[in-house]
Write an enzyme that holds these catalytic residues in place. Structure first.
Site, PDB file in Angstrom:
ATOM      1  N   ASP A  59       0.819  -1.198   0.000  1.00 31.38           N
ATOM      2  CA  ASP A  59       0.000   0.000   0.000  1.00 31.38           C
ATOM      3  C   ASP A  59       0.860   1.258   0.000  1.00 31.38           C
ATOM      4  OD1 ASP A  59      -2.354  -1.447   0.046  1.00 31.38           O
ATOM      5  OD2 ASP A  59      -2.512  -1.426   2.231  1.00 31.38           O
ATOM      6  N   TYR A 120       6.180  -9.766   7.431  1.00 28.61           N
ATOM      7  CA  TYR A 120       6.087  -8.319   7.637  1.00 28.61           C
ATOM      8  C   TYR A 120       6.510  -7.978   9.066  1.00 28.61           C
ATOM      9  CZ  TYR A 120       3.385  -7.460   3.350  1.00 28.61           C
ATOM     10  OH  TYR A 120       2.984  -7.349   2.043  1.00 28.61           O
TER      11      TYR A 120
END
Length: 262
Positions: A59, A120
């Site tokens: 994103d 992540y």
């Protein structure tokens, strides 16, 4: 007499980038993306159009310590000359994008579909720090890490993560296989959440972090995570945290995927 067609070869490129200046990895209209910059530079260096396929999308504002993409080339332009080509690519890339590696792979190798694990990290800090601005999320109050880790372990029993996904995404399933999820203090003033899975949904990590922070702040009990996951409703989960603290840290492929994997 017919001309001989050049041999098409497939390559993986390993990248790292600071995402603050970009609207994510994937090319999109009327917005600057990391993929757009990388494709342009690869085309300049390799002197033919290059269209990369990334291991996933990030994103706007999300960073990557490791992201792989593949692309195809006509001819042996890179053959046995990866180091020189890599230097040329880095010379043209902006300072906030780095090419870390480039190597030939099997023609069937796919940066997105062949990845078997993605990881992540989400970083949080508590004191004002100009050196972390845009690279970590600043919180005022320190959460209860024990409660957040308890809730994170409850998540490991689930596969359907619809409640943490953006609506109307074009995916066939919202199932993901979690491999790890935990919080850790890096220092008295820095906190990190690490999570690994075979795949992630759009906005999934940021929504998970927001939900766990609400638990850590005492707004909900750790067992609330069961209610959220069983609802399969994004409205039941917490607010998505800012992108600045999120990093794609690792992408893993089968060992036999690449002919020259290092």
């Amino acid at each position: 007499m017919h001309a001989v067609s050049p041999v098409t070869k497939r390559y993986f490129i390993e990248l790292a980038f600071n995402g603050n200046a970009y609207h994510g990895w994937q090319i999109q209209p009327n917005a600057l993306s990391v993929q757009q910059v990388v494709d342009r530079v690869l085309g300049q260096v390799l002197r033919q159009p290059v269209n990369t396929v990334g291991c996933g999308r990030t994103d706007t504002g999300v960073h990557a310590q490791q992201l792989f993409a593949h692309f195809d080339l006509d001819g042996n332009i890179i053959a046995d000359n990866e180091a020189k080509v890599l230097n040329s690519i880095n010379a043209l890339l902006p300072p906030d994008i780095a090419a870390k590696n480039i190597f030939e792979v099997a023609n069937h190798a796919h940066a997105r579909f062949d990845a078997i694990k993605r990881s992540y990290a989400y970083y949080i800090h508590f004191n004002k720090n100009p050196f972390l601005n845009g690279l970590s999320w600043r919180l005022r109050d320190k959460p209860d890490i024990t409660a957040m880790n308890e809730a994170a372990q409850f998540m490991m029993a689930y596969q359907d993560f619809s409640c943490f996904s953006k609506s109307h995404t074009q995916v066939f399933t919202n199932n993901c296989q979690l491999m790890h999820a935990s919080w850790e203090w890096l220092s008295e003033e820095r906190l990190v959440f690490r999570i690994s899975a075979d795949r992630f949904l759009r906005n999934m990590v940021r929504a998970i972090v927001g939900t766990l922070i609400a638990i850590g702040n005492g707004k909900q009990q750790p067992t609330y995570i069961h209610e959220v996951l069983q609802s399969k409703d994004r409205r039941a989960a917490g607010t998505s945290v800012p992108a600045c603290g999120l990093y794609l840290t690792e992408v893993v492929y089968p060992w036999d995927l690449c002919e020259k994997q290092r």
